[in-house]
Design a protein around this motif. Structure first.
Motif, PDB file in Angstrom:
ATOM      1  N   GLU A 273       0.831  -1.201   0.000  1.00  0.00           N
ATOM      2  CA  GLU A 273       0.000   0.000   0.000  1.00  0.00           C
ATOM      3  C   GLU A 273       0.870   1.258   0.000  1.00  0.00           C
ATOM      4  OE1 GLU A 273      -3.316   0.029  -0.173  1.00  0.00           O
ATOM      5  OE2 GLU A 273      -3.410  -2.170  -0.156  1.00  0.00           O
TER       6      GLU A 273
ATOM      7  N   TYR B 117       1.098   5.320   1.076  1.00  0.00           N
ATOM      8  CA  TYR B 117       0.522   6.163   2.114  1.00  0.00           C
ATOM      9  C   TYR B 117       0.974   7.622   1.958  1.00  0.00           C
ATOM     10  CZ  TYR B 117      -0.277   1.645   4.400  1.00  0.00           C
ATOM     11  OH  TYR B 117      -0.671   0.356   4.685  1.00  0.00           O
TER      12      TYR B 117
ATOM     13  N   ASN C  15      -3.756   9.338   4.793  1.00  0.00           N
ATOM     14  CA  ASN C  15      -4.218   7.966   5.049  1.00  0.00           C
ATOM     15  C   ASN C  15      -3.239   7.111   5.850  1.00  0.00           C
ATOM     16  OD1 ASN C  15      -2.214   7.430   3.188  1.00  0.00           O
ATOM     17  ND2 ASN C  15      -3.466   6.130   1.876  1.00  0.00           N
TER      18      ASN C  15
ATOM     19  N   CYS D 100      -2.798   6.707   8.888  1.00  0.00           N
ATOM     20  CA  CYS D 100      -3.400   6.018  10.040  1.00  0.00           C
ATOM     21  C   CYS D 100      -3.830   4.596   9.698  1.00  0.00           C
ATOM     22  CB  CYS D 100      -4.600   6.803  10.559  1.00  0.00           C
ATOM     23  SG  CYS D 100      -4.147   8.307  11.451  1.00  0.00           S
ATOM     24  N   LYS D 101      -4.132   4.350   8.419  1.00  0.00           N
ATOM     25  CA  LYS D 101      -4.556   3.016   7.997  1.00  0.00           C
ATOM     26  C   LYS D 101      -3.438   1.985   8.144  1.00  0.00           C
ATOM     27  CE  LYS D 101      -8.133   4.486   4.741  1.00  0.00           C
ATOM     28  NZ  LYS D 101      -8.615   4.434   3.327  1.00  0.00           N
TER      29      LYS D 101
ATOM     30  N   ASN E 233      -1.962   1.308  10.680  1.00  0.00           N
ATOM     31  CA  ASN E 233      -2.200   0.608  11.945  1.00  0.00           C
ATOM     32  C   ASN E 233      -2.936  -0.715  11.742  1.00  0.00           C
ATOM     33  OD1 ASN E 233      -1.350   2.347  14.404  1.00  0.00           O
ATOM     34  ND2 ASN E 233      -2.383   3.821  13.075  1.00  0.00           N
ATOM     35  N   GLU E 234      -3.644  -0.828  10.640  1.00  0.00           N
ATOM     36  CA  GLU E 234      -4.380  -2.053  10.349  1.00  0.00           C
ATOM     37  C   GLU E 234      -3.452  -3.159   9.823  1.00  0.00           C
ATOM     38  OE1 GLU E 234      -7.363  -0.950   7.552  1.00  0.00           O
ATOM     39  OE2 GLU E 234      -8.175   0.665   8.819  1.00  0.00           O
ATOM     40  N   ILE E 235      -2.265  -2.766   9.376  1.00  0.00           N
ATOM     41  CA  ILE E 235      -1.325  -3.715   8.756  1.00  0.00           C
ATOM     42  C   ILE E 235      -0.173  -4.078   9.690  1.00  0.00           C
ATOM     43  CG2 ILE E 235       0.196  -4.127   6.780  1.00  0.00           C
ATOM     44  CD1 ILE E 235      -2.746  -3.829   6.025  1.00  0.00           C
ATOM     45  N   TYR E 236       0.362  -3.075  10.390  1.00  0.00           N
ATOM     46  CA  TYR E 236       1.607  -3.265  11.131  1.00  0.00           C
ATOM     47  C   TYR E 236       1.373  -3.326  12.639  1.00  0.00           C
ATOM     48  CZ  TYR E 236       3.559  -2.219   6.608  1.00  0.00           C
ATOM     49  OH  TYR E 236       3.848  -2.266   5.266  1.00  0.00           O
ATOM     50  N   ASP E 237       2.159  -4.182  13.286  1.00  0.00           N
ATOM     51  CA  ASP E 237       2.070  -4.355  14.741  1.00  0.00           C
ATOM     52  C   ASP E 237       3.117  -3.529  15.473  1.00  0.00           C
ATOM     53  OD1 ASP E 237       0.074  -6.619  14.742  1.00  0.00           O
ATOM     54  OD2 ASP E 237       1.652  -7.509  13.520  1.00  0.00           O
TER      55      ASP E 237
ATOM     56  N   LYS F 279      -1.239   3.948  16.974  1.00  0.00           N
ATOM     57  CA  LYS F 279      -2.136   3.698  18.097  1.00  0.00           C
ATOM     58  C   LYS F 279      -1.346   3.413  19.377  1.00  0.00           C
ATOM     59  CE  LYS F 279      -6.066   1.970  15.438  1.00  0.00           C
ATOM     60  NZ  LYS F 279      -6.984   0.822  15.213  1.00  0.00           N
TER      61      LYS F 279
ATOM     62  N   LYS G  57       0.557   0.012  20.229  1.00  0.00           N
ATOM     63  CA  LYS G  57       1.563  -0.527  19.313  1.00  0.00           C
ATOM     64  C   LYS G  57       2.953   0.028  19.647  1.00  0.00           C
ATOM     65  CE  LYS G  57      -1.693  -1.227  15.527  1.00  0.00           C
ATOM     66  NZ  LYS G  57      -1.495  -2.673  15.303  1.00  0.00           N
TER      67      LYS G  57
END
Length: 350
Positions: A90, A92, A96, A98-99, A101-105, A132, A135
């Motif tokens: 993706e 960035y 965007n 902030c998205k 956070n949905e992929i990376y830990d 977040k 994390k």
């Protein structure tokens, strides 16, 4: 767990590309799933990827000529980086990010001058302000390049306090962070993480032979290079996309392989570039610099090579003992590798 690195990568700057490559490849070699987050910083695009016309017709004609060469380099560097398969799937930007956070830990502030607010236009993405709370945030050899103002410190301090671990590339930055109450460590540039043989294998042999290389040319550097070349019966090769100059051969490497080859085959190097200096050491070259800034001094002090400064050795008499220098590089490499390994392990155990 998946790890994402924020750093400068999508620019025609060879040192930036190689440090990004080195950090990601090393983390992957430790068994971790890791990407360079393909983030576009608006100010970096303006600085590095945008044509700037001139109101003067003659200057504008020259600017267009130089820009055509720069565009070729941008294209080749982009092709090189994509061939490494280290970029996130993706793309960035500030809108965007902030998205991610949905992929990376785990998020990592990488190396280069990503914390230089003049360079990135006060883009606090590089301080991981979008991550977040649950994390982990890490910094590996991040660099400021210049001191923050008091106002900037007030802005970055709460962001830095959110990091689980911070390491910076220059010792004086490390000291400044400690004074600010931020615990940090001194870690060298990520290109050191990979053995020099890795870089030798990537280098593309140039057509030129028997030369002194000048990178980030100034009048002083070129003059000293000519002096050295005359003494040793060598040619002078200058990395530049400027107008041709008498008495030197000008070259313009368009991707990291060409750039590495020029350093690998040089008889000596005169450079004011941080990465130019580093790769001169990796390739065991006689090298001098007229850059006395904190980034340069930090690496010279670490390797006990202060005589590479032209204000110390203007006579060009210094000879580097590479047996001793390589021992220091090995110690520093292992120290950096162990720091990163231990830091990643702690994150894994959380």
């Amino acid at each position: 767990m998946k790890y994402g690195i924020l750093t400068y990568h999508n620019i025609p700057n060879i040192g930036a590309i190689l440090q990004a490559q080195a950090l990601c490849e090393f983390i992957r070699s430790c068994g971790y799933d890791c990407d360079i987050i393909d983030y576009t910083c608006k100010n970096i695009v303006s600085r590095e990827l945008t044509f700037r016309p001139s109101s003067n017709p003659l200057k504008n004609l020259l600017a267009k000529y130089f820009w055509r060469k720069t565009k070729q380099k941008i294209k080749r560097c982009d092709k090189y980086e994509k061939s490494l398969n280290i970029l996130s799937s993706e793309k960035y930007d500030r809108n965007n990010i902030c998205k991610a956070n949905e992929i990376y830990d785990v998020f990592i502030s990488g190396s280069d001058m990503i914390w230089n607010l003049d360079v990135n236009g006060k883009d606090y993405t590089f301080f991981l302000d979008f991550v977040k709370e649950d994390k982990p945030r890490l910094a590996f050899a991040s660099s400021i390049g210049a001191k923050w103002t008091d106002e900037e410190k007030q802005k970055v301090l709460p962001l830095l306090k959110e990091y689980q671990s911070i390491s910076v590339r220059e010792e004086d930055t490390n000291e400044e962070l400690n004074i600010m109450g931020i615990k940090s460590h001194h870690l060298l540039d990520p290109t050191l993480l990979l053995d020099s043989q890795k870089w030798r294998n990537l280098a593309q042999t140039p057509n030129i032979r028997d030369y002194v290389l000048v990178y980030f040319p100034t009048k002083e550097l070129v003059g000293k290079a000519k002096q050295y070349a005359k003494t040793h019966s060598l040619k002078v090769v200058v990395i530049s996309n400027g107008l041709p100059k008498i008495g030197v051969i000008q070259v313009w490497p368009k991707d990291p392989r060409e750039w590495l080859g020029l350093f690998k085959e040089a008889s000596a190097v005169f450079t004011n570039s941080f990465h130019g200096l580093l790769f001169s050491f990796y390739f065991e070259k006689a090298v001098w610099t007229a850059n006395y800034g904190n980034r340069i001094n930090s690496i010279l002090e670490s390797l006990d090579q202060r005589s590479c400064r032209l204000d110390v050795d203007g006579g060009l008499n210094h000879v580097i003992d590479y047996k001793e220098c390589n021992c220091k590089l090995t110690v520093l490499r292992e120290r950096s590798q162990n720091y990163i390994i231990n830091t990643l392990l702690k994150c894994k155990e959380r």
